[in-house]
Design a protein around this motif. Structure first.
Motif, PDB file in Angstrom:
ATOM      1  N   ARG A   6     -39.015 -41.767 -35.363  1.00 23.56           N
ATOM      2  CA  ARG A   6     -39.913 -42.211 -36.341  1.00 23.56           C
ATOM      3  C   ARG A   6     -40.682 -40.893 -37.061  1.00 23.56           C
ATOM      4  O   ARG A   6     -41.479 -41.328 -37.927  1.00 23.56           O
ATOM      5  N   ALA A  22     -42.584 -41.146 -41.032  1.00 26.41           N
ATOM      6  CA  ALA A  22     -44.110 -40.990 -41.063  1.00 26.41           C
ATOM      7  C   ALA A  22     -44.487 -39.843 -41.574  1.00 26.41           C
ATOM      8  O   ALA A  22     -44.675 -40.095 -42.946  1.00 26.41           O
ATOM      9  N   THR A  39     -47.554 -41.516 -35.764  1.00 31.73           N
ATOM     10  CA  THR A  39     -47.549 -42.678 -36.906  1.00 31.73           C
ATOM     11  C   THR A  39     -48.256 -41.431 -38.232  1.00 31.73           C
ATOM     12  O   THR A  39     -48.235 -40.939 -38.810  1.00 31.73           O
TER      13      THR A  39
END
Length: 222
Positions: free
Chosen positions: A63, A67, A169
């Motif tokens: 992830r 981001a 994030t």
């Protein structure tokens, strides 16, 4: 809902077979290539990049990379919202696939792991999933699949995912958007949220251990 699920699957398969997502997936970490691609393809390009990123995360990609990429493309604020949205949709896709398609297969293949996860997440599922999201280790994909397979309530799963995704994030979106261009309050917020995530993780884990110990004491007295 079922027809919508199959329409989305068919659309994704069509995009893969026609090669619409292949070049994006190949250059997903190349910010210069992505910037040029978006400049030439407009809103269609933005939609395809979001779908490719969702597929990348859904298949187990980090992830943090997504981001960083959206932070570079859209800046901190918009990049943060897009990155969390993409990661959340990918997580929900994994969850629904496990719940509707793979639950029985996973239960047969990994019965011990499924049983342990079910014991872990059955009590206070929101807090338990939040703990897993905040931990810097562990597989995002495995958490999604196990959550769907054992029937963790979807509202608790999604709510914990949003909160749990937010700190990391934000940090990587800030890095992608350029720390110098970011507002100082955002930087302080990201650092504070990261520290808070570690504290919260420790408290939740302590509560889990306390519950296990109390359960063992009850069983030993029977």
């Amino acid at each position: 809902m079922k027809w919508l699920k199959w329409v989305l699957v068919a659309l994704l398969v069509a995009l893969l077979l026609t090669g619409g997502l292949n070049p994006i997936l190949e250059h997903l970490s190349d910010k210069n290539w992505l910037s040029q691609y978006l400049r030439y393809h407009g809103w269609t390009g933005h939609a395809l990049v979001a779908i490719a990123a969702m597929l990348f995360v859904g298949l187990g990609g980090p992830r943090q990379a997504v981001a960083f990429m959206f932070g570079y493309i859209y800046g901190v604020t918009v990049g943060l919202l897009v990155a969390i949205g993409v990661c959340l949709l990918a997580a929900m896709g994994n969850y629904l696939a496990a719940r509707m398609v793979f639950a029985h297969m996973l239960a047969r293949r990994f019965p011990i792991r499924m049983h342990k996860f079910n014991q872990f997440a059955s009590r206070a599922p929101f807090m338990k999933i939040l703990t897993l999201r905040l931990l810097p280790v562990g597989s995002n994909l495995v958490t999604n699949l196990l959550s769907g397979s054992v029937g963790v309530p979807l509202p608790a799963f999604l709510g914990a995912s949003v909160l749990g995704y937010f700190p990391q994030t934000l940090v990587f979106t800030l890095v992608g958007g350029g720390i110098n261009a970011a507002d100082h309050s955002m930087i302080y917020l990201s650092v504070g949220l990261s520290l808070l995530s570690f504290v919260l993780t420790g408290l939740i884990y302590r509560d889990h251990l306390k519950h296990k110990l109390s359960k063992l004491n009850v069983e030993s007295n029977i």
